[in-house]
Design a protein around this motif. Structure first.
Motif, short mmCIF file in Angstrom:
data_model
loop_
_atom_site.label_atom_id
_atom_site.label_comp_id
_atom_site.label_asym_id
_atom_site.label_seq_id
_atom_site.Cartn_x
_atom_site.Cartn_y
_atom_site.Cartn_z
N GLU A 132 6.24 6.61 1.99
CA GLU A 132 5.85 7.90 1.43
C GLU A 132 4.76 7.67 0.38
N GLY A 133 3.95 6.65 0.62
CA GLY A 133 2.92 6.26 -0.34
C GLY A 133 1.69 7.17 -0.31
N PRO A 134 0.59 6.66 -0.86
CA PRO A 134 -0.62 7.47 -0.99
C PRO A 134 -1.28 7.83 0.34
N GLY A 135 -0.94 7.11 1.41
CA GLY A 135 -1.56 7.40 2.69
C GLY A 135 -2.92 6.75 2.83
N LYS A 188 3.91 1.51 -1.28
CA LYS A 188 4.88 1.46 -2.39
C LYS A 188 6.32 1.42 -1.88
N HIS A 193 0.81 -1.22 0.00
CA HIS A 193 0.00 0.00 0.00
C HIS A 193 0.85 1.26 0.00
N SER A 196 -1.19 9.06 9.33
CA SER A 196 -1.21 9.01 7.87
C SER A 196 -1.72 10.31 7.31
N THR A 229 -2.89 11.87 3.51
CA THR A 229 -3.16 11.50 2.13
C THR A 229 -2.13 12.17 1.21
N GLY A 230 -1.51 11.35 0.38
CA GLY A 230 -0.51 11.86 -0.55
C GLY A 230 0.89 11.98 0.04
N ARG A 231 1.01 11.87 1.37
CA ARG A 231 2.32 12.04 2.01
C ARG A 231 2.91 10.73 2.53
N GLY A 232 2.06 9.82 2.92
CA GLY A 232 2.58 8.56 3.43
C GLY A 232 2.01 8.18 4.78
N THR A 233 2.46 7.03 5.26
CA THR A 233 1.91 6.48 6.49
C THR A 233 3.04 6.05 7.42
#
Lengths: 133, 290, 131
Positions: free
Chosen positions: A80-83, A56, A54, A119, A121-125
């Motif tokens: 640093e994925g979609p969050g 990446k 999830h 998390s 959105t757009g920054r990561g989790t």
């Protein structure tokens, strides 16, 4: 208090196996019981797979922590994925956006003593979990 | 110059006698400790306190470290002998009176000096007494936690009823920590003894709440994953009611009223049966006669 | 790429998972097993995981899939030798694998499989006689 710390990348499916082994090694060094070792390693596997699929890819920081007389292992999974847009929903048993059973996050939460997720959105989790001895 | 430690040193034997007399009148437990042992402890402690007081009046300072160590030993041995923490504290506190008496009887001591020295000596001895009580309580806590661990192990005996049949008679309240131990010892016993069937008997469990029931269900599910069947027996009527009221789902769990019933079911599943030996012998004899 | 060997014993297939599997290996085992069941018309599948130190939700799902797929192909699946620590963790994780039959060890697992196959055969014979 952090006594020892180490960072491992999670970029391929081999890394999931490798971070599992790292978690096992640290837990064994701290003389966790076999059940506690298994719980820690299983949670590691779930969270590392999340980071890979999830998020990446990302990394796992493993730390030996101390709180008074208690010692434990803290794992931080960063990507640093979609969050995650709705954390509450993501933590629900059976909820999944991928092909899994949706037990990754909720299950890991049950396997660990402490669980924290941040998390954007757009920054990561970032997921931080701790298991005390 | 007549600090309390100097006064103690000068009047050591009379203070010691006074101390022992004080103890004899108040809290002497001759059933727990001999006079000789008490005298030896008192002498040693008096010597250590006097030496330490020469350099410091702070019982927490480096000078008093050997005194504190000695008191730790005393606290430990006294707790083992069966003294209460209060009795152990009184052992030190009863030194105050003889020391005060000796200070009072010191020739040529000024009233101000007398008050100062009594206060100092009193404070030092009070602090040491508190420290000893602390030690005693810490030691007791240690004993309690060790006993808890031992009880945890003792309280989960997995017994073998038959080849392939295990029983786990649970007694007392189940909490999360104990259930984990119960779960682990039952599951590893299943592997070790290669048992297909395990019976969890809860006759001795006073109450079952949602948490306990969940723990039991988890244990039973884990056993099933390993390839063993778990039966639940000894459910008292009150607990049966609770289970229903709480809405706990025991549909997938094989339950039996009594351990004996569960054992009978286990034997049936293993293809075994219990017969009356006399009747079997009779019928065999008849067959032989015929 | 390495694969997990599948042994054929009569009309049963035997798999022993001994390595810490990465996800791709688990996926290819699932594919290989379904191929082999179909190819040999196997009646039973025995998967021994006694040396597996963890089963996470991915491997758990793979095991459930194998059981479901073999059922479709008319074969029974028995999972054997799960370690206590693994079982406790799986339950805590929320995976109870309801569709999978289990046994304590390979020996028991084989007995179980033979039993199922026999029962199946008897059922079929009875069906035949009724016609």
């Amino acid at each position: 208090m952090v006594l020892k710390s180490d960072v491992h990348p999670i970029v391929g499916s081999d890394d999931v196996v490798r971070v599992r082994q790292v978690a096992r090694q640290w837990a064994a060094e701290l003389k966790f019981s076999l059940v506690d070792q298994t719980k820690l390693v299983t949670a590691t596997s779930e969270l590392a797979r999340n980071t890979l699929e999830h998020g990446k890819g990302g990394r796992m920081r493993v730390e030996l922590v101390e709180n008074g007389a208690r010692r434990g292992i803290r794992l931080t999974f960063e990507d640093e994925g979609p969050g995650i847009a709705n954390i509450e929903l993501a933590l629900r048993d059976g909820y999944t956006t991928g092909s899994g059973l949706g037990l990754g996050l909720s299950g890991s939460k049950r396997l660990m003593n402490e669980f924290d997720i941040k998390s954007e959105t757009g920054r990561g989790t970032t997921v931080t979990v701790t298991r005390w001895k | 110059m007549s600090s309390f430690h100097e006064v103690i040193r000068k009047n050591e034997s009379s203070i010691l006698a006074g101390w022992l007399a004080e103890m004899a009148s108040s809290n002497r437990r001759s059933d727990l400790m001999s006079d000789a042992e008490l005298r030896q402890q008192a002498t040693e402690l008096l010597r250590l306190v006097t030496n330490a007081a020469e350099t410091s009046t702070d019982p927490m300072s480096e000078a008093f470290s050997s005194t504190r160590d000695y008191l730790k030993d005393i606290a430990k041995s006294r707790m083992e002998q069966g003294f209460s923490p209060a009795e152990t504290a009184l052992f030190i506190l009863s030194l105050k009176q003889p020391v005060f008496n000796a200070l009072r009887d010191t020739a040529g001591i000024s009233p101000t000096k007398l008050v100062t020295e009594i206060l100092t000596a009193g404070t030092v001895l009070d602090r040491l007494a508190v420290e000893t009580v602390n030690n005693a309580v810490e030691f007791r806590d240690l004993v309690i936690s060790r006993q808890q661990e031992e009880m945890l192990e003792l309280s989960t005996p997995v017994v073998k009823l038959w080849e392939g049949v295990l029983a786990l008679p649970l007694i007392g309240t189940l909490d999360s920590a104990r259930t984990q131990v119960v779960m682990e010892s039952l599951l590893s016993a299943i592997v070790e003894t290669n048992s297909q069937i395990a019976i969890i008997d809860i006759t001795g469990v006073p109450t079952v709440d949602t948490l306990v029931a969940q723990h039991l269900i988890k244990t039973i599910t884990a056993a099933r994953l390993m390839g063993a069947d778990c039966y639940l027996s000894g459910i008292r009527p009150a607990i049966a009611q609770t289970i229903v009221h709480l809405g706990i789902d025991l549909v997938d769990v094989q339950t039996k009223a009594k351990l004996a019933d569960a054992f009978a079911l286990a034997l049936t599943r293993l293809g075994k049966t219990v017969v009356n030996a006399k009747q079997v012998a009779k019928s065999t004899n008849k067959r032989e006669e015929a | 790429m390495d694969r997990i060997p599948i042994l054929k014993m009569g009309d049963c297939l035997l798999v022993t998972i001994q390595v810490d599997m990465h996800d791709q290996l688990a996926v290819s085992l699932q594919e290989d097993l379904t191929d082999q069941i179909a190819k040999h018309a196997a009646r039973g599948v025995l998967i021994d995981i006694s040396s597996l130190e963890i089963v996470d939700s991915f491997i758990g799902r793979m095991l459930a899939n194998i059981a479901a797929m073999s059922r479709v192909l008319d074969a029974q699946t028995v999972l054997t030798g799960m370690q206590p620590a693994v079982a406790i963790t799986l339950v805590e994780l929320g995976m109870t694998l309801p569709g999978i039959r289990t046994a304590l060890n390979v020996e028991r697992g084989m007995e179980l499989l033979r039993g199922y196959i026999q029962k199946d055969d008897e059922l079929q014979e009875n069906d035949g006689s009724e016609e």
